[in-house]
Design a protein around this motif. Sequence first.
Motif, PDB file in Angstrom:
ATOM      1  N   SER A 111       0.842  -1.190   0.000  1.00  0.00           N
ATOM      2  CA  SER A 111       0.000   0.000   0.000  1.00  0.00           C
ATOM      3  C   SER A 111       0.882   1.248   0.000  1.00  0.00           C
ATOM      4  CB  SER A 111      -0.877  -0.002   1.257  1.00  0.00           C
ATOM      5  OG  SER A 111      -1.572   1.211   1.378  1.00  0.00           O
ATOM      6  N   ARG A 112       0.326   2.332  -0.501  1.00  0.00           N
ATOM      7  CA  ARG A 112       1.043   3.615  -0.437  1.00  0.00           C
ATOM      8  C   ARG A 112       0.758   4.334   0.878  1.00  0.00           C
ATOM      9  NH1 ARG A 112       4.294   4.165  -4.520  1.00  0.00           N
ATOM     10  NH2 ARG A 112       3.574   3.524  -6.552  1.00  0.00           N
ATOM     11  N   ASP A 113      -0.219   3.843   1.622  1.00  0.00           N
ATOM     12  CA  ASP A 113      -0.605   4.449   2.890  1.00  0.00           C
ATOM     13  C   ASP A 113       0.351   4.005   3.996  1.00  0.00           C
ATOM     14  OD1 ASP A 113      -1.890   5.595   5.030  1.00  0.00           O
ATOM     15  OD2 ASP A 113      -3.656   4.299   4.948  1.00  0.00           O
ATOM     16  N   VAL A 114       1.038   4.975   4.607  1.00  0.00           N
ATOM     17  CA  VAL A 114       1.998   4.661   5.661  1.00  0.00           C
ATOM     18  C   VAL A 114       1.290   4.036   6.864  1.00  0.00           C
ATOM     19  CG1 VAL A 114       3.734   5.640   7.226  1.00  0.00           C
ATOM     20  CG2 VAL A 114       3.553   6.475   4.897  1.00  0.00           C
ATOM     21  N   GLY A 115       0.031   4.377   7.069  1.00  0.00           N
ATOM     22  CA  GLY A 115      -0.745   3.798   8.163  1.00  0.00           C
ATOM     23  C   GLY A 115      -0.992   2.311   7.988  1.00  0.00           C
ATOM     24  N   VAL A 116      -0.870   1.814   6.786  1.00  0.00           N
ATOM     25  CA  VAL A 116      -0.985   0.379   6.522  1.00  0.00           C
ATOM     26  C   VAL A 116       0.400  -0.262   6.506  1.00  0.00           C
ATOM     27  CG1 VAL A 116      -1.689  -1.335   4.801  1.00  0.00           C
ATOM     28  CG2 VAL A 116      -3.135   0.657   5.236  1.00  0.00           C
ATOM     29  N   GLN A 117       1.380   0.460   5.972  1.00  0.00           N
ATOM     30  CA  GLN A 117       2.735  -0.075   5.857  1.00  0.00           C
ATOM     31  C   GLN A 117       3.366  -0.360   7.222  1.00  0.00           C
ATOM     32  OE1 GLN A 117       5.028   2.718   3.607  1.00  0.00           O
ATOM     33  NE2 GLN A 117       3.928   2.333   1.700  1.00  0.00           N
TER      34      GLN A 117
END
Length: 86
Positions: free
Chosen positions: A42-48
Amino acid sequence: MSPAEVRPAEVSLARRALAEFTGTAALVTMVVGSGVMAAGLSRDVGVQLPANSLATAAGLAVLITVLAPVPGTHFHPVVSLAAWRG
Protein backbone atom coordinates in the motif's frame (compact mmCIF):
# COMPACT_ATOMS: atom_id res chain seq x y z
CA MET A 1 20.40 -31.50 30.50
CA SER A 2 17.86 -29.08 29.08
CA PRO A 3 18.88 -26.18 26.79
CA ALA A 4 18.15 -23.74 29.63
CA GLU A 5 20.79 -25.45 31.78
CA VAL A 6 23.58 -25.21 29.18
CA ARG A 7 26.11 -22.53 30.06
CA PRO A 8 27.83 -20.44 27.34
CA ALA A 9 31.21 -21.87 28.32
CA GLU A 10 29.97 -25.37 27.41
CA VAL A 11 29.09 -24.35 23.84
CA SER A 12 31.97 -23.75 21.44
CA LEU A 13 32.74 -20.20 20.37
CA ALA A 14 32.38 -21.23 16.73
CA ARG A 15 28.84 -22.49 17.32
CA ARG A 16 27.86 -19.34 19.24
CA ALA A 17 29.40 -17.12 16.55
CA LEU A 18 27.60 -19.02 13.80
CA ALA A 19 24.28 -18.70 15.64
CA GLU A 20 24.90 -14.99 16.18
CA PHE A 21 25.76 -14.43 12.51
CA THR A 22 22.82 -16.49 11.27
CA GLY A 23 20.35 -14.81 13.63
CA THR A 24 21.55 -11.29 12.85
CA ALA A 25 21.56 -11.90 9.09
CA ALA A 26 18.08 -13.40 9.19
CA LEU A 27 16.75 -10.55 11.33
CA VAL A 28 18.17 -7.89 9.00
CA THR A 29 16.78 -9.75 6.00
CA MET A 30 13.35 -9.95 7.63
CA VAL A 31 13.24 -6.26 8.55
CA VAL A 32 14.32 -5.10 5.09
CA GLY A 33 12.14 -7.64 3.30
CA SER A 34 9.04 -6.83 5.32
CA GLY A 35 9.63 -3.11 4.69
CA VAL A 36 9.87 -3.68 0.94
CA MET A 37 6.77 -5.88 0.95
CA ALA A 38 4.82 -3.38 3.07
CA ALA A 39 5.74 -0.60 0.64
CA GLY A 40 4.43 -2.72 -2.22
CA LEU A 41 1.27 -3.55 -0.28
CA SER A 42 0.00 0.00 0.00
CA ARG A 43 1.04 3.62 -0.44
CA ASP A 44 -0.61 4.45 2.89
CA VAL A 45 2.00 4.66 5.66
CA GLY A 46 -0.74 3.80 8.16
CA VAL A 47 -0.99 0.38 6.52
CA GLN A 48 2.73 -0.08 5.86
CA LEU A 49 3.89 0.42 9.44
CA PRO A 50 1.63 -2.20 11.10
CA ALA A 51 2.30 -4.68 8.28
CA ASN A 52 6.06 -4.22 8.66
CA SER A 53 5.87 -4.39 12.47
CA LEU A 54 3.76 -7.54 12.57
CA ALA A 55 5.92 -9.35 10.03
CA THR A 56 9.10 -8.38 11.89
CA ALA A 57 7.67 -9.42 15.27
CA ALA A 58 6.54 -12.78 13.92
CA GLY A 59 9.93 -13.41 12.30
CA LEU A 60 11.78 -12.45 15.47
CA ALA A 61 9.60 -14.83 17.50
CA VAL A 62 10.55 -17.66 15.13
CA LEU A 63 14.26 -16.79 15.34
CA ILE A 64 14.18 -16.67 19.12
CA THR A 65 12.40 -20.03 19.26
CA VAL A 66 14.83 -21.68 16.84
CA LEU A 67 18.07 -20.25 18.26
CA ALA A 68 17.11 -20.22 21.97
CA PRO A 69 19.04 -23.43 22.73
CA VAL A 70 22.32 -21.71 21.77
CA PRO A 71 23.40 -19.56 24.72
CA GLY A 72 24.91 -16.20 23.89
CA THR A 73 22.87 -15.48 20.76
CA HIS A 74 21.72 -11.88 21.11
CA PHE A 75 21.03 -10.93 17.43
CA HIS A 76 23.27 -7.92 17.98
CA PRO A 77 27.00 -8.49 17.41
CA VAL A 78 28.16 -5.71 19.76
CA VAL A 79 26.12 -7.12 22.66
CA SER A 80 27.48 -10.59 21.98
CA LEU A 81 31.07 -9.37 21.84
CA ALA A 82 30.64 -7.56 25.16
CA ALA A 83 29.08 -10.65 26.74
CA TRP A 84 31.75 -13.01 25.39
CA ARG A 85 34.53 -10.71 26.57
CA GLY A 86 33.32 -10.12 30.08
